[in-house]
Design an enzyme around this catalytic site. Structure first.
Site, mmCIF file in Angstrom:
data_model
loop_
_atom_site.group_PDB
_atom_site.id
_atom_site.type_symbol
_atom_site.label_atom_id
_atom_site.label_comp_id
_atom_site.label_asym_id
_atom_site.label_seq_id
_atom_site.Cartn_x
_atom_site.Cartn_y
_atom_site.Cartn_z
ATOM 1 N N ASP A 82 0.844 -1.192 0.000
ATOM 2 C CA ASP A 82 0.000 0.000 0.000
ATOM 3 C C ASP A 82 0.885 1.250 0.000
ATOM 4 O OD1 ASP A 82 -2.371 1.662 0.488
ATOM 5 O OD2 ASP A 82 -1.588 1.821 2.536
ATOM 6 N N ASP A 133 -0.373 5.264 0.855
ATOM 7 C CA ASP A 133 -0.639 6.251 1.903
ATOM 8 C C ASP A 133 -0.901 5.559 3.242
ATOM 9 O OD1 ASP A 133 -0.925 8.715 3.063
ATOM 10 O OD2 ASP A 133 -2.513 9.405 1.751
ATOM 11 N N LYS A 180 -9.069 -2.186 -3.965
ATOM 12 C CA LYS A 180 -9.059 -2.833 -2.658
ATOM 13 C C LYS A 180 -10.290 -2.427 -1.843
ATOM 14 C CE LYS A 180 -5.205 -0.745 -1.756
ATOM 15 N NZ LYS A 180 -3.984 -0.217 -1.100
ATOM 16 N N ASP A 228 -1.620 -0.509 5.999
ATOM 17 C CA ASP A 228 -1.990 0.016 7.315
ATOM 18 C C ASP A 228 -3.471 -0.089 7.622
ATOM 19 O OD1 ASP A 228 -3.195 3.218 7.073
ATOM 20 O OD2 ASP A 228 -2.392 2.250 5.296
#
EC number: 3.1.3.-
Length: 262
Positions: A10, A12, A182, A207
């Protein structure tokens, strides 16, 4: 811990926070590059081209190439081109989505006699665009959305995301879209096809449990949660299906991988 042959990562909250660096991100990618471990950056952001993402990563001292980037726009274009080559598309979105569709020889038009309506994040959204999309779906166009994120983090706070824009067309047309990004599987299947490794040899790093970790779970690969973004360790590990691992940051993950080499 298990050593994987490749990683889906990922952006950000994992590689950076807006314009801020995240401790361990650059050194982790240097470790992957130095050891020739394949990895791809998988993002729901449909507004940016792969070249834009590479430039963004460079601002936080992360070296990447365009062929290491998988955006929801690219996955959307791949999904449509496989099902309907040369399809006509009415698009709401930004340059990243337009380039991805055209790279697959899909015909982006400005009328409603189309095969597909594709909705991606558009910060210049207006009533006319939403009306055309709604009418095209009502006329029978297949309805696709790059991702269902209801909001996006900005300096001012959380602003409407693509899921919010998509919901306008959903409610107005009374049709539900197919989501590509996603935590849905199309973007992950595209990434696995590109990285070209067996599922048991690949892990998803992110995250946010509801998108990143669930994306890995939904496609059947191991997941590595990092505690540098939205979802806390306590929240992630309390889920019905927790991530395979949860680490404070990518410094810890890199150290664990280096220990396993000894």
């Amino acid at each position: 811990m298990k050593k994987y042959k490749g990683y889906l990562i990922d952006l950000d909250g994992t590689m950076y926070k807006g314009s801020q660096t995240i401790s361990g991100a650059a050194s982790f990618i240097k470790y992957l590059n130095d050891n020739h471990i394949p990895h791809l950056y998988v993002t729901n952001n449909s507004t940016q081209t792969p070249e834009d993402v590479v430039k963004k990563l460079a601002t936080v001292d992360i070296e990447a190439t365009p062929n290491e980037i998988i955006t929801s726009a690219m996955a959307t274009a791949d999904y449509i081109s496989e099902a309907h080559p040369n399809a006509k598309i009415y698009m709401i979105g930004d340059k990243g989505l337009k380039q991805a569709l055209r790279d697959k020889q899909l015909d982006v038009v400005d009328h409603i006699e189309v095969d597909y309506v594709v909705v991606g994040l558009d910060e210049k959204i207006n009533y006319e665009k939403l009306s055309k999309a709604t009418l095209a779906v009502q006329k029978g166009a297949t309805f696709i959305s790059t991702n269902k994120d209801p909001s996006i983090p900005k300096e001012q706070g959380f602003l409407p995301g693509n899921g919010s824009l998509t919901s306008v067309v959903t409610v107005s047309s009374k049709q539900n879209p197919t989501f590509i990004g996603k935590p849905e599987t199309p973007i992950m299947e595209q990434a696995l096809k590109v990285i070209n490794l067996n599922k048991e040899d690949v892990a998803m790093i992110g995250d946010l449990y509801d998108t990143d970790i669930m994306a890995g779970i939904n496609v059947g690969i191991d997941t590595i949660h990092v505690q540098t973004g939205v979802t806390s360790k306590e929240e992630a590990m309390s889920k019905e299906i927790p991530p395979t691992y949860s680490f404070l940051d990518l410094n810890v993950l890199r150290e664990k991988l280096q220990e396993s080499e000894c």
